[in-house]
Design an enzyme around this catalytic site. Structure first.
Site, mmCIF file in Angstrom:
data_model
loop_
_atom_site.group_PDB
_atom_site.id
_atom_site.type_symbol
_atom_site.label_atom_id
_atom_site.label_comp_id
_atom_site.label_asym_id
_atom_site.label_seq_id
_atom_site.Cartn_x
_atom_site.Cartn_y
_atom_site.Cartn_z
ATOM 1 N N LYS A 190 -9.457 -12.867 -16.691
ATOM 2 C CA LYS A 190 -9.640 -13.151 -18.115
ATOM 3 C C LYS A 190 -9.208 -14.571 -18.502
ATOM 4 O O LYS A 190 -9.915 -15.267 -19.231
ATOM 5 C CB LYS A 190 -8.826 -12.134 -18.935
ATOM 6 C CG LYS A 190 -9.205 -12.088 -20.391
ATOM 7 C CD LYS A 190 -10.486 -11.333 -20.570
ATOM 8 C CE LYS A 190 -10.836 -11.060 -21.988
ATOM 9 N NZ LYS A 190 -12.000 -10.153 -22.052
ATOM 10 N N GLY A 201 0.844 -1.191 0.000
ATOM 11 C CA GLY A 201 0.000 0.000 0.000
ATOM 12 C C GLY A 201 0.873 1.232 0.000
ATOM 13 O O GLY A 201 2.068 1.155 0.295
ATOM 14 N N GLU A 213 4.825 -11.062 -6.202
ATOM 15 C CA GLU A 213 3.811 -11.233 -7.247
ATOM 16 C C GLU A 213 4.236 -10.704 -8.614
ATOM 17 O O GLU A 213 3.653 -11.056 -9.627
ATOM 18 C CB GLU A 213 2.490 -10.569 -6.811
ATOM 19 C CG GLU A 213 2.505 -9.039 -6.721
ATOM 20 C CD GLU A 213 3.072 -8.489 -5.413
ATOM 21 O OE1 GLU A 213 3.771 -9.233 -4.713
ATOM 22 O OE2 GLU A 213 2.831 -7.310 -5.115
ATOM 23 N N HIS A 251 8.173 -7.562 -3.580
ATOM 24 C CA HIS A 251 6.895 -7.986 -4.173
ATOM 25 C C HIS A 251 7.047 -9.323 -4.906
ATOM 26 O O HIS A 251 7.501 -9.351 -6.043
ATOM 27 C CB HIS A 251 6.398 -6.916 -5.148
ATOM 28 C CG HIS A 251 5.917 -5.692 -4.455
ATOM 29 N ND1 HIS A 251 4.627 -5.563 -3.979
ATOM 30 C CD2 HIS A 251 6.554 -4.554 -4.096
ATOM 31 C CE1 HIS A 251 4.485 -4.395 -3.384
ATOM 32 N NE2 HIS A 251 5.641 -3.762 -3.436
ATOM 33 N N CYS A 291 5.261 -6.130 1.646
ATOM 34 C CA CYS A 291 5.618 -4.710 1.666
ATOM 35 C C CYS A 291 4.891 -3.975 2.796
ATOM 36 O O CYS A 291 5.160 -4.238 3.958
ATOM 37 C CB CYS A 291 5.338 -4.091 0.295
ATOM 38 S SG CYS A 291 6.241 -2.556 0.074
ATOM 39 N N TYR A 292 3.958 -3.111 2.507
ATOM 40 C CA TYR A 292 3.228 -2.427 3.582
ATOM 41 C C TYR A 292 2.607 -3.442 4.545
ATOM 42 O O TYR A 292 2.633 -3.267 5.770
ATOM 43 C CB TYR A 292 2.129 -1.525 2.985
ATOM 44 C CG TYR A 292 1.294 -0.809 4.019
ATOM 45 C CD1 TYR A 292 1.695 0.425 4.521
ATOM 46 C CD2 TYR A 292 0.113 -1.366 4.511
ATOM 47 C CE1 TYR A 292 0.931 1.091 5.486
ATOM 48 C CE2 TYR A 292 -0.656 -0.715 5.475
ATOM 49 C CZ TYR A 292 -0.247 0.513 5.955
ATOM 50 O OH TYR A 292 -0.986 1.164 6.902
ATOM 51 N N GLY A 349 -20.554 -11.127 -28.702
ATOM 52 C CA GLY A 349 -19.668 -12.069 -29.371
ATOM 53 C C GLY A 349 -18.252 -11.979 -28.825
ATOM 54 O O GLY A 349 -17.390 -12.767 -29.195
ATOM 55 N N GLY A 350 -18.002 -11.020 -27.937
ATOM 56 C CA GLY A 350 -16.701 -10.946 -27.255
ATOM 57 C C GLY A 350 -16.600 -12.099 -26.253
ATOM 58 O O GLY A 350 -17.597 -12.763 -25.965
ATOM 59 N N VAL A 351 -15.401 -12.317 -25.735
ATOM 60 C CA VAL A 351 -15.181 -13.471 -24.858
ATOM 61 C C VAL A 351 -16.098 -13.420 -23.637
ATOM 62 O O VAL A 351 -16.763 -14.403 -23.300
ATOM 63 C CB VAL A 351 -13.706 -13.522 -24.378
ATOM 64 C CG1 VAL A 351 -13.467 -14.732 -23.499
ATOM 65 C CG2 VAL A 351 -12.757 -13.522 -25.560
ATOM 66 N N ASP A 352 -16.166 -12.264 -22.990
ATOM 67 C CA ASP A 352 -16.903 -12.196 -21.722
ATOM 68 C C ASP A 352 -18.402 -12.432 -21.909
ATOM 69 O O ASP A 352 -19.012 -13.214 -21.177
ATOM 70 C CB ASP A 352 -16.668 -10.840 -21.028
ATOM 71 C CG ASP A 352 -15.181 -10.586 -20.791
ATOM 72 O OD1 ASP A 352 -14.410 -11.558 -20.848
ATOM 73 O OD2 ASP A 352 -14.804 -9.423 -20.573
ATOM 74 N N SER A 353 -18.988 -11.751 -22.884
ATOM 75 C CA SER A 353 -20.441 -11.945 -23.038
ATOM 76 C C SER A 353 -20.744 -13.336 -23.584
ATOM 77 O O SER A 353 -21.759 -13.937 -23.255
ATOM 78 C CB SER A 353 -21.072 -10.845 -23.902
ATOM 79 O OG SER A 353 -20.719 -10.976 -25.253
ATOM 80 N N SER A 354 -19.840 -13.891 -24.382
ATOM 81 C CA SER A 354 -20.081 -15.245 -24.916
ATOM 82 C C SER A 354 -20.030 -16.292 -23.807
ATOM 83 O O SER A 354 -20.865 -17.198 -23.762
ATOM 84 C CB SER A 354 -19.023 -15.600 -25.968
ATOM 85 O OG SER A 354 -19.149 -14.757 -27.073
#
Ligand code: XMP
Length: 510
Positions: free
Chosen positions: A366, A55, A171, A169, A82-83, A224-229
């Site tokens: 994603k 943070g 990550e 970090h 870290c923080y 037709g995008g990945v998320d809505s499909s």
């Protein structure tokens, strides 16, 4: 919940999403929650481990974020980053002070390999530091387990209590072995078993959706995008005919795309409505050249068409949306600085009547959404579809948009994509497309003079689409694409390749 849960307490660091992603990549389910999440709620989550994020504050500043002391009495392993590390040290009786010199960037760090976090890893490796404070005095029961030149206390441990802290970090990719350190914490300290899988998630989510929706009606705008499909695929398995998907075909899609979407969703046992609205959109766009104006027109028209179609159905119980976890973290916990501003087509429709919003992907990243799509039987070309802007090809045609220009661009773009696929580079180049410029130039074809359009090719390599480098596509491949386009697509006599990174350019041309 039939899988283990790791809680990530958010103290406002920039890498919080990354921590969550890494944990999930280790096959462990986790969620990010604000640092002041009530203890009762935390107990109910029943976490097998807790991670405190970094943070921007200093722990000794007045009003700096802190969690309840009770958290250290739960008997649950804690990893402070870290923080988060400094906070744990301070709350347990240690002393944190400002460093003389801020330590930032790649730092050679030495590890005590008997500390379980660093077991089996190199004795010396590079970590990513970003701090201006350090732990001067350790809390009771703690020992130092890593150090660097500028930071004598780069990691601390109290194995009896299962409390660990790192100043760097783990990550970020710059920290060599960072993911292995997180893996060690999860598997060797928290006892994680790696029970987070998409097959498992699909099954339980479908059951949960069934329970929640019952016999209610669900409406989804399918782009037709990945998320809505993937949202559509999930809901179709859960409620079948009670799901209605409206696909507004604005006529600005790539070659054959509208038909491909219809082929996938037209016979999935749901109500699939394709609205062929090309003419409406092209009429509205006629003569418009200014990019923002184009975007606005398309966004507004999209909502209007969607509302008209939805009004034919009447009131529904749920409006489904393909929101994914990065959107939730960015706007949800409210502690991290907002960096990305989203630019989506429209907003929520005003005139669609629904009782509740349902967002079945809101806890997925994603890559997890893609894995889920595959699990649900969606074809690869949909699951691995590259991002495509809501306003479609209209913002890849510089100047005014006409049916003829759309056809030219579609054919050229299809050749480019086909050749990238033939070369096996589909997943190496994160986004690639053709742009029809409004520039015309002189050429020669056969024995005749031509005066035709210049087509630009764009290919970028990026992880987050906020910054991007232009893709080093091999010359031979560019040559082949260029040859094919000028030979096969009429009205293009020149092809150029865009070699600008973002920033200063953006990925799209408009
Ligand atoms: P830029 O051009 O801003 O694009 O560098 C970054 C990423 O966003 C995509 N993009 C959009 N996506 N609606 C979307 O859903 C939009 O209006 C839009 N405009 C750009 C772009 O394709 C790239 O992946």
């Amino acid at each position: 919940m039939d899988h283990q849960f790791v809680l990530i307490l958010d103290f406002g660091g920039q890498y919080n999403q990354l921590i969550a992603r890494r944990v999930r990549e280790c096959g462990v389910y986790c969620e990010v929650h604000p640092y002041d999440t009530p203890m009762e709620k935390i107990k109910k989550m029943n976490p097998v481990g807790i991670i405190f994020t970094g943070g921007p504050n200093s722990v000794y500043d007045e009003g700096s974020p802190a969690c309840s002391e009770e958290i250290f009495k739960l008997g649950v392993p804690i990893l402070g980053i870290c923080y988060g590390n400094q906070l744990m040290a301070k709350m347990l009786g240690g002393n944190v002070v400002a460093a003389e010199k801020r330590e930032y960037g790649r730092t050679e760090t030495e590890f005590d390999n008997s500390c379980v976090l660093f077991e089996g890893l190199d004795k010396v490796s590079i970590t990513w530091m970003s701090h201006s404070d350090y732990i001067k005095d350790l809390p009771e029961g703690f020992t130092v387990s890593a150090w660097s030149k500028g930071c004598p206390v780069a990691a601390i441990q109290n194995p009896d209590k299962k409390f660990y802290g790192v100043q760097f970090h783990p990550e970020v990719n710059h920290t060599q072995n960072g993911k292995k350190m997180l893996h060690n914490f999860l598997y060797k300290v928290c006892g994680c078993t790696g029970d987070w899988s998409m097959g498992n998630y699909a099954k339980t989510t479908i059951e949960d959706l069934r329970k929640r929706i019952g016999n209610g009606k669900v409406l989804l705008a399918l782009s037709g995008g990945v998320d809505s499909s993937v949202t559509a695929a999930l809901l179709s398995k859960a409620v079948g005919k009670n799901l209605t998907c409206i696909f507004v075909d604005h006529g600005l899609m790539r070659k054959n795309e509208g038909d491909e979407i219809e082929a996938v969703f037209g016979n999935r046992g749901i109500n699939f409505i394709r609205v062929n609205a090309e003419k409406r959109f092209l009429d509205k766009l006629s003569g418009v050249t200014e990019p923002e104006r184009k975007r606005k027109i398309i966004g507004e028209e999209f909502i209007r068409v969607f509302e008209e179609e939805a009004s034919k159905i009447g009131e529904v119980d749920f409006l489904a949306q393909g929101t994914i976890y990065p959107d939730v973290i960015e706007s949800g916990t409210g502690k991290a600085a907002v960096i990305k501003s989203h630019h989506n087509v429209g907003g929520l429709p005003d005139n669609v009547r629904f009782k509740e919003i349902i967002e079945p992907l809101r806890l997925l990243f994603k890559d997890e959404v893609r894995a889920l799509g595959t699990e649900l039987g969606l074809p690869d070309n949909l699951v691995w579809r590259q991002p495509f802007p809501g306003p479609g090809l209209a913002i890849r045609i510089i100047g005014d948009v006409t049916k003829e220009k759309l056809e030219i661009l579609r054919d050229a773009d299809a050749i480019f994509r086909e050749e990238i696929a033939n070369a096996g580079l589909m997943r190496d180049i994160n986004q690639y497309f053709a742009v029809l410029t409004d520039m015309r130039s002189v050429g020669v074809m056969g024995d005749g003079r031509t005066y035709d359009y210049t087509l630009a090719l764009r290919g970028v390599v990026t992880t987050d689409f906020m910054t991007a480098d232009w893709a080093r596509i091999p010359y031979d491949l560019l040559a082949k694409v260029s040859d094919r386009i000028v030979n096969e697509v009429r009205h293009i006599n020149r092809v150029v390749y865009d070699i600008t990174s973002k920033p200063p350019a953006t990925i799209e041309w408009e």
